[in-house]
Design a protein around this motif. Sequence first.
Motif, PDB file in Angstrom:
ATOM      1  N   ASP A  35       3.128  -8.562   2.285  1.00  0.00           N
ATOM      2  CA  ASP A  35       2.358  -7.331   2.357  1.00  0.00           C
ATOM      3  C   ASP A  35       3.198  -6.242   3.023  1.00  0.00           C
ATOM      4  O   ASP A  35       4.004  -6.519   3.921  1.00  0.00           O
ATOM      5  CB  ASP A  35       1.063  -7.542   3.153  1.00  0.00           C
ATOM      6  CG  ASP A  35       0.066  -8.383   2.370  1.00  0.00           C
ATOM      7  OD1 ASP A  35       0.342  -8.668   1.190  1.00  0.00           O
ATOM      8  OD2 ASP A  35      -0.974  -8.747   2.932  1.00  0.00           O
TER       9      ASP A  35
ATOM     10  N   SER B 139       0.718  -4.879  -6.470  1.00  0.00           N
ATOM     11  CA  SER B 139       0.632  -6.297  -6.117  1.00  0.00           C
ATOM     12  C   SER B 139       1.477  -7.107  -7.093  1.00  0.00           C
ATOM     13  O   SER B 139       1.650  -6.737  -8.253  1.00  0.00           O
ATOM     14  CB  SER B 139      -0.828  -6.768  -6.152  1.00  0.00           C
ATOM     15  OG  SER B 139      -1.384  -6.579  -7.440  1.00  0.00           O
TER      16      SER B 139
ATOM     17  N   SER C  51      -7.830  -4.120   5.059  1.00  0.00           N
ATOM     18  CA  SER C  51      -6.753  -4.639   4.212  1.00  0.00           C
ATOM     19  C   SER C  51      -7.314  -4.983   2.840  1.00  0.00           C
ATOM     20  O   SER C  51      -8.519  -5.142   2.661  1.00  0.00           O
ATOM     21  CB  SER C  51      -6.134  -5.895   4.838  1.00  0.00           C
ATOM     22  OG  SER C  51      -5.616  -5.617   6.117  1.00  0.00           O
TER      23      SER C  51
ATOM     24  N   ARG D 283      -3.771  -0.588   8.454  1.00  0.00           N
ATOM     25  CA  ARG D 283      -3.889  -0.977   7.042  1.00  0.00           C
ATOM     26  C   ARG D 283      -3.031  -2.202   6.739  1.00  0.00           C
ATOM     27  O   ARG D 283      -1.879  -2.293   7.151  1.00  0.00           O
ATOM     28  CB  ARG D 283      -3.436   0.177   6.147  1.00  0.00           C
ATOM     29  CG  ARG D 283      -4.275   1.403   6.192  1.00  0.00           C
ATOM     30  CD  ARG D 283      -3.578   2.548   5.488  1.00  0.00           C
ATOM     31  NE  ARG D 283      -3.601   2.433   4.039  1.00  0.00           N
ATOM     32  CZ  ARG D 283      -2.669   2.953   3.239  1.00  0.00           C
ATOM     33  NH1 ARG D 283      -1.645   3.592   3.749  1.00  0.00           N
ATOM     34  NH2 ARG D 283      -2.773   2.831   1.949  1.00  0.00           N
ATOM     35  N   GLN D 284      -3.606  -3.103   6.025  1.00  0.00           N
ATOM     36  CA  GLN D 284      -2.939  -4.286   5.483  1.00  0.00           C
ATOM     37  C   GLN D 284      -2.292  -5.156   6.561  1.00  0.00           C
ATOM     38  O   GLN D 284      -1.336  -5.872   6.293  1.00  0.00           O
ATOM     39  CB  GLN D 284      -1.901  -3.866   4.428  1.00  0.00           C
ATOM     40  CG  GLN D 284      -1.637  -4.914   3.341  1.00  0.00           C
ATOM     41  CD  GLN D 284      -2.899  -5.368   2.648  1.00  0.00           C
ATOM     42  OE1 GLN D 284      -3.824  -4.585   2.464  1.00  0.00           O
ATOM     43  NE2 GLN D 284      -2.966  -6.639   2.282  1.00  0.00           N
TER      44      GLN D 284
ATOM     45  N   GLY E 279      -3.891  -9.138   5.830  1.00  0.00           N
ATOM     46  CA  GLY E 279      -3.971  -9.674   4.473  1.00  0.00           C
ATOM     47  C   GLY E 279      -4.230 -11.172   4.506  1.00  0.00           C
ATOM     48  O   GLY E 279      -4.108 -11.819   5.542  1.00  0.00           O
TER      49      GLY E 279
ATOM     50  N   LEU F  84       0.847  -1.196   0.000  1.00  0.00           N
ATOM     51  CA  LEU F  84       0.000   0.000   0.000  1.00  0.00           C
ATOM     52  C   LEU F  84       0.881   1.243   0.000  1.00  0.00           C
ATOM     53  O   LEU F  84       1.857   1.330   0.755  1.00  0.00           O
ATOM     54  CB  LEU F  84      -0.910   0.013   1.238  1.00  0.00           C
ATOM     55  CG  LEU F  84      -1.815  -1.196   1.454  1.00  0.00           C
ATOM     56  CD1 LEU F  84      -2.752  -0.940   2.632  1.00  0.00           C
ATOM     57  CD2 LEU F  84      -2.622  -1.498   0.202  1.00  0.00           C
TER      58      LEU F  84
END
Lengths: 498, 392
Positions: free
Chosen positions: B22, A483, A192, A135-136, A139, A81
């Motif tokens: 991630d 990604s 996420s 955030r994230q 996942g 992100l």
Amino acid sequence: MSARTSLALTLFAAATLWTARAAASPLFELAGGTSDGGGLAPRVTGAGAPSTYFNPALLPHAKQGFSLGVLVLSDHIGITLDGRGRGDVPDIVGDRELVDQAGTPISNQTVPTRWLVRGCPGDECKGGGFGARPRQAAGSSGNTRAYQIIGLVNHLAGDRVVLGFYALVPLGTFTTAHAFYNDEREQFFSNSLHPELYSDRMTATSVSFGGASKLSKQLSIGLSFTLNLKNSADAGTYVRDANDYNQLLLSTKVNVDASVSPHFAINWRPSDVLSLSATVHSKQQLIIDTTFSALLPSGLESKTTRRAVHDFVPWTFGGGGELELSRTANTRLSAVASASYALWSYYLDRHGESPATYGSFLKWKNTLSGAAGARYEVGATRLLGDLSFTPTPVPPQTGRSNYVDNDKAGVALGVDHTFAVAGIKLRAGVMGQVQTLFRRDQKKVDGQIQDELPDDARTRTGQAVPGRAGLQTNNPGWPGFSSQGTILGGAITLAILY
Amino acid sequence: MVGASTIALLAGSTLLPSCVEDEVLKGASRCGDGVRQPEEECDVVASASGASKENGCVACREAPGWRCRDNVCTEHCGDGKVVGEEQCDPPNGADCNTSCRLSGIKKDACNLTGHWILRQTDFSVANIGTKGVQTSSNWFYWKIEQTGDDWKVTSGLFCGIVVSGNANVKLADIGVRGLMHRNRQDPTNPRGGRTGVMRVDGDGCYLKSSRHYFVRGGKDDLLPTSFAAEPELETLGPLPVSNDVYDPSKGGMLELADDPDGDGLLGVPFDVSGLVNGRRSAVQRDWSAYESDDAHPVAQFSSEFVARSDFKNQEKILHLACASGGQCPLLEAGSTPSLDRPGRVLFRYLGDDLEAADVRAIVVGTPGPSDDDDLATCSRIRAALPHDSASQ
């Protein structure tokens, strides 16, 4: 019926009972042909149990037998992100006392960004119940999953009536369905992004069965079905105290209905060296309808029904062929090529919403993917090598939605060998594949993002809300994301041929 | 097959790449650029002149004695650190008030004479499934004269209501304007003004007020003819009732309802926000009385103190306007006083002389003749004694 046939059918029946629960199957498409030389082009070659799903018209050309095996798939899809230098939702939003210039209350559609980062402290949120959701941080990639492969091919009446069965059954965690949102609504849950066409779709139980008939020396046709489930859950509640859910009274009713998605195929062999196939796979999906109702002591009752759509696989049209390049007494070399056209423009995400909800420019695209490779036989040993390319149906995610998907290319290698033990003819095979998801960078356009705090927001006492100018959003995909990844797969199988 | 699957899993795990994970990149913003990042407590830039102005934010962290929210830092009164505009800290019930400002010390022990502002805090329970505690504030300005142990309010203003809890409720500004001079607590009220006693009691003072009745959105006929009798609300006549809270044209038992705010709807308007949103026009009737006790002692010479507040109320909703349109049954629910959470009232002394600086800092003009001046006074009172949302 021979003893070997009886043994095979008994094993088949036992395995079938174990797989009594089933769902739609994106997993078949991801794994490809796990045995019998299907590789990444199973719609045109590799007659065997996997043909039940990919191309049932190949079943008359498959050896009769029962097979078991293990498939391992590992997805490693990294999502990065972009950093945020602005756009935070101010803390004062948590007071729930904001109105627009006309005095209309601003709905509770967001929370302060700081709550997501750190959680809401107890002196701000009574009970401090709002935990941090960075955030994230939640996942869903990076999983290695194993599946049992179960296959059967049975020539009931020679080549005229051939039955097939093929299933991939997750070992360990059974079917999961994670209905994440693909926009700013996900802030309240995992906050996420998740790979749209992998993650929980890789746990789908996959069961296909069907039959085929060789109408002539050149022509055979097949019809098969994949099981779909439609679940409905009715959760009625009586809310004695909304501050204490331990006092909640709950009555649930769950129904599971099964349906089937048909697949058609035709195989034409105009000469001894050429085999051509065409396939049609109808839409597959797992539907979960959930009805929530809440009854309050005041007599107020509120009810809503939400539909979730999981494991969606669109109508897909396939075709291609296998051409024999050379043949000797002990060897055979052929080339295979296949293409498939998938109607992803009809895609429904896990909340049953079309990606075009936030604009036609976000509508998914139909895709044309292809694979090519070679097959080589030497004695009782067969080898395969395939390359494939699958474009992503997901357009640039410049707006509210955050569908994560990439173009991907795959390579597969496989070998199997037929031998006999104690008079029983067996075939052992192994197949491995690597699929690379090419890096993709997505940048958001501010004007297409939901501004969660209007620029004219003020408190009820008339004070301007600090930080109200410009865009405020907790969309986890804003201001952009990228990604890339790899999917590794491997399968070993053992078949009893009879 | 279990053995085979284990082998396959091990093989797969061994071959997996570990470099794709991630990640969240850092934003372009940095400490000191004036843009607060979620991981920063604040990011307040020094004044444009470059002077070292104290702003409560040091290295993007709250400085001792400060609290920061939405990149605005304010003094944290009560932490014992005198910073910024604070004149004292912590409040001591004498010359340092709960806003951390120095205030005049009462010259005479246990004497209320002078100008005061009050915040009455009461607790009630919502009459719906949530049963949540609602905390309400009522604000007043009083001018008090005390002779001997007896005191009376000689001039006063009602300055609004705010309620917090599962829903936030605020008496709309037009409601404050319409009610500022109603239910007068001075001797001009024919049913009786607010009076009481204040006397030396051991090392402290004993305070007690008379019970005063209020009606909002209804006519004075809904009040007892004499407050001195202290009748219970249930013994008084019924409150007005609407036949359909969503449709005023359907009437009801509304003869005793009125529209003090002039918005065309009977009752006084309360804006509701939070879990439910809308405006409800209601008629309310309540009484309050104040008294010191062991839990609420009053010190001698005190310029700020807290006493117990006894409170009962009744309410009927006459009209509902839902923010979402249609009907909103949750807004129909009222509340009843909490039996296990005693209320309290905070008295803050401003001074004896209307022209004294501490009084003029709050009171605009002379209370009474000018609604605009009085609204400004009320606004200052609410700012000086902000709503306390504590649930007990």
